[in-house]
Design a protein around this motif. Structure first.
Motif, PDB file in Angstrom:
ATOM      1  N   ASN A 148       3.329 -65.219  77.642  1.00 41.34           N
ATOM      2  CA  ASN A 148       2.700 -64.039  77.038  1.00 41.34           C
ATOM      3  C   ASN A 148       1.834 -64.418  75.850  1.00 41.34           C
ATOM      4  O   ASN A 148       2.091 -65.420  75.183  1.00 41.34           O
ATOM      5  N   HIS A 149       0.794 -63.608  75.637  1.00 38.25           N
ATOM      6  CA  HIS A 149      -0.049 -63.790  74.457  1.00 38.25           C
ATOM      7  C   HIS A 149      -0.502 -62.436  73.930  1.00 38.25           C
ATOM      8  O   HIS A 149      -0.893 -61.570  74.697  1.00 38.25           O
ATOM      9  N   ALA A 150      -0.437 -62.287  72.603  1.00 42.03           N
ATOM     10  CA  ALA A 150      -0.926 -61.059  71.974  1.00 42.03           C
ATOM     11  C   ALA A 150      -2.436 -60.967  72.166  1.00 42.03           C
ATOM     12  O   ALA A 150      -3.124 -61.982  72.230  1.00 42.03           O
TER      13      ALA A 150
ATOM     14  N   ALA B 113       4.558 -75.038  67.708  1.00 36.35           N
ATOM     15  CA  ALA B 113       3.253 -75.706  67.571  1.00 36.35           C
ATOM     16  C   ALA B 113       2.294 -75.477  68.733  1.00 36.35           C
ATOM     17  O   ALA B 113       1.661 -76.413  69.207  1.00 36.35           O
ATOM     18  N   GLU B 114       2.144 -74.204  69.149  1.00 33.84           N
ATOM     19  CA  GLU B 114       1.170 -73.944  70.227  1.00 33.84           C
ATOM     20  C   GLU B 114      -0.248 -74.127  69.732  1.00 33.84           C
ATOM     21  O   GLU B 114      -1.128 -74.543  70.468  1.00 33.84           O
ATOM     22  N   GLU B 115      -0.476 -73.796  68.445  1.00 32.32           N
ATOM     23  CA  GLU B 115      -1.847 -73.873  67.916  1.00 32.32           C
ATOM     24  C   GLU B 115      -2.391 -75.303  67.976  1.00 32.32           C
ATOM     25  O   GLU B 115      -3.595 -75.494  68.003  1.00 32.32           O
ATOM     26  N   THR B 116      -1.503 -76.270  67.958  1.00 35.06           N
ATOM     27  CA  THR B 116      -1.951 -77.656  68.103  1.00 35.06           C
ATOM     28  C   THR B 116      -1.509 -78.192  69.472  1.00 35.06           C
ATOM     29  O   THR B 116      -1.484 -79.406  69.689  1.00 35.06           O
TER      30      THR B 116
ATOM     31  N   GLY C 144      -3.067 -65.554  62.596  1.00 31.58           N
ATOM     32  CA  GLY C 144      -4.344 -65.085  63.126  1.00 31.58           C
ATOM     33  C   GLY C 144      -4.460 -65.178  64.631  1.00 31.58           C
ATOM     34  O   GLY C 144      -5.550 -65.057  65.195  1.00 31.58           O
ATOM     35  N   CYS C 145      -3.322 -65.416  65.303  1.00 30.05           N
ATOM     36  CA  CYS C 145      -3.356 -65.470  66.781  1.00 30.05           C
ATOM     37  C   CYS C 145      -2.215 -64.624  67.349  1.00 30.05           C
ATOM     38  O   CYS C 145      -1.968 -64.628  68.551  1.00 30.05           O
ATOM     39  N   GLY C 146      -1.491 -63.929  66.480  1.00 29.41           N
ATOM     40  CA  GLY C 146      -0.435 -63.018  66.942  1.00 29.41           C
ATOM     41  C   GLY C 146       0.824 -63.689  67.451  1.00 29.41           C
ATOM     42  O   GLY C 146       1.623 -63.070  68.150  1.00 29.41           O
ATOM     43  N   HIS C 147       1.034 -64.956  67.091  1.00 26.86           N
ATOM     44  CA  HIS C 147       2.235 -65.639  67.601  1.00 26.86           C
ATOM     45  C   HIS C 147       3.529 -65.037  67.024  1.00 26.86           C
ATOM     46  O   HIS C 147       4.588 -65.227  67.590  1.00 26.86           O
ATOM     47  N   ASN C 148       3.401 -64.315  65.901  1.00 27.66           N
ATOM     48  CA  ASN C 148       4.575 -63.606  65.363  1.00 27.66           C
ATOM     49  C   ASN C 148       5.055 -62.546  66.354  1.00 27.66           C
ATOM     50  O   ASN C 148       6.262 -62.295  66.488  1.00 27.66           O
TER      51      ASN C 148
END
Ligand SMILES: [Zn+2]
Length: 516
Positions: free
Chosen positions: A209-211, A184-187, A147-151
């Protein structure tokens, strides 16, 4: 005699000066490559990325990572697919970096300059969702989702470094290109430990970069610093009805701490954010819990966070006294700074955003975007067609969130590229974002992002004056904002984080199709 020498010296000096001047006029205005050569270096990288096969190749990698949906510290399949792709292109990959099994650094080339690209690949809990659907419909109820586009982000990063490597090879560009696989960027876990281990120490500049739903970049201070810590209380078990007076509830400790921190809010400077979840609170009401834990995110500016953290600790100590329990441990999982974007880096990224431009969306893609926007009650205007201008820093704090990219921005010049691919109006960390970060429109955003990063990295590799100016800006900034880690001495990355949760869902998620 002396007058003659002087005249001769003057004449000689004039000749040297004229020669030097004409030499410098023949030289390209910046860097060791002429404009045509520089154009060629970008052109070969961009041509590689623009082919239909390549758009699809990286798109499918991103879709695989979307499907794996692995939570932070458990991204074994996701990191493996990125590593495999990099190794196939001749990158040397160091694995298990900074004590984290899913952290890796991939390098190609030798010597200076060293240009890095950051990439992430972790998912979020509880938001599993079918791709490209405009109503809530989980693949596996309660399972993780992207849900944050890290893929897209880790994949865009490897696509960019591979394109740069190919151009460096073809055009004989010296230096090193590097990809920093950051779990583990989300945490917000990995970067403080990577910085502490000196992973970035010889890097000249880093592109993050970030989606997103559009292109964008900016500079200056953004978001919040955060300290993430788990507070564990110990009490005494007893029969909750038969002899409650013999027990001491560790859960009381947790609840009183939360009451105290909620009263604390009134007296915190308004830049704060403070939130928690109870991770352990006993097993059954009729047994007084002897162990309970609460996990806090304590957020504020770089300048205010340490003082706020001390006050939260005082709330925990007071709660222990009041409940007759003990505050057993305070386990700091991570501590990160605000993001300090480098202006020269952001300007370079912006020039390349304008060079690459917005992807073209098909009518079918626009139909999906508008249907999702309708479902969410948003303006039904589909994917964007116009680019955003360079974002200058806001005079008031606008973002409350945090990213561990903040750590990197304080030790090397760094700025973040946002790239399109998500549906405007979708909600971050929500099923609507999971639904839209998959499939051809997302692939195009990923690919456009990779092209901007590749072009930016090639600018930095081939224009020493540009890189020098960016580094000078960073050096001056560091004098005012020197880096000091928020990690306590001896802190270790929490490798077990999300393990149980991931194990709970792995079979259900992959049982049906264990490919890739
Ligand atoms: Zn994110």
């Amino acid at each position: 005699m002396s007058a003659t020498i002087t005249r001769k010296t003057l004449a000689l000096t004039a000749i040297i000066c004229i020669t030097l001047l004409s030499f410098s006029q023949n030289k390209p205005d910046d860097g060791f490559l002429g404009k045509a050569e520089m154009y060629k270096s970008k052109k070969s990288a961009l041509e590689y990325l623009s082919s239909r096969d390549i758009v699809e190749k990286y798109g499918k990698i991103s879709d695989s990572i979307w499907y794996f949906a692995e939570l932070g510290m458990q991204e074994f399949r996701s990191s493996a697919i990125l590593i495999r792709t990099l190794e196939a292109e001749g990158f040397i990959v160091e694995k298990g970096v900074a004590g984290m099994p899913t952290c890796f650094v991939a390098s190609w080339g030798t010597g200076k300059p060293v240009i890095g690209i950051l990439g992430e690949f972790d998912a979020l809990p509880m938001i599993s969702q079918q791709a490209l659907t405009s109503v809530k419909s989980p693949v596996i109820a309660g399972a993780p989702g992207h849900g944050c586009g890290h893929n897209l982000m880790g994949t865009a990063g490897i696509a960019a470094v591979i394109a740069v490597k190919r151009s460096m090879e073809q055009n004989k560009i010296p230096g090193t290109i590097r990809f920093f696989g950051s779990p583990a960027e989300e945490t917000v876990i990995s970067r403080p430990y990577m910085v502490r281990d000196g992973v970035f120490k010889d890097v000249d500049a880093v592109i993050d970069n970030h989606a997103s739903t559009n292109f964008g970049t900016g500079y200056g201070v953004d978001g919040n610093a955060v300290i993430s810590a788990v507070f564990t209380f110990r009490g005494k078990t007893a029969h909750s009805a038969g002899a409650p007076w013999s027990g001491r509830s560790a859960l009381d400790g947790v609840e009183l701490m939360n009451i105290a921190t909620n009263f604390l809010r009134e007296h915190l400077f308004y830049t704060y954010r403070l939130h928690y979840v109870i991770t352990e609170g006993g097993e059954a009401p009729n047994v007084v819990p002897d162990k309970a834990s609460v996990w806090y995110y304590i957020r504020n500016t770089d300048e205010r966070i340490e003082e706020m953290y001390k006050r939260v600790i005082d709330c925990a100590k007071g709660a222990a006294i009041a409940s007759g329990t003990t505050l057993d441990t305070v386990l700091v999982l991570t501590g990160v700074h605000q993001r300090h974007g480098n202006k020269g880096m952001a300007e370079t990224i912006q020039r390349n955003i304008e060079l690459i431009g917005m992807p073209e969306w098909t009518e079918q893609e626009q139909v999906f975007a508008r249907s999702l926007q309708k479902e969410l009650g948003q303006k039904e205007d589909g994917y964007p067609v116009k680019l955003n201008p360079l974002r200058s820093p806001s005079s008031v704090q606008v973002g409350g969130g945090s990213s561990d990219v903040g750590e990197v921005t304080l030790i090397t010049p760094c700025a973040t590229l946002n790239f399109p691919g998500g549906v405007p109006g979708m909600i971050g960390h929500h099923w609507s974002a999971v639904a839209s970060y998959y499939g051809p429109a997302a692939w195009k955003g990923l690919n456009a992002g990779a092209r901007v990063m590749a072009a930016t990295a090639l600018d930095l590799l081939t224009m020493p004056k540009l890189l020098g100016d960016i580094k000078n800006e960073f050096t001056e900034y560091s004098k005012i904002h020197p880096y000091k880690s928020f990690l306590p001495a001896g802190a270790k990355p929490p490798l077990d984080l999300n393990r149980q949760l991931m194990e709970k869902f792995r079979n259900a998620m992959y049982g049906m199709d264990d490919d890739n």
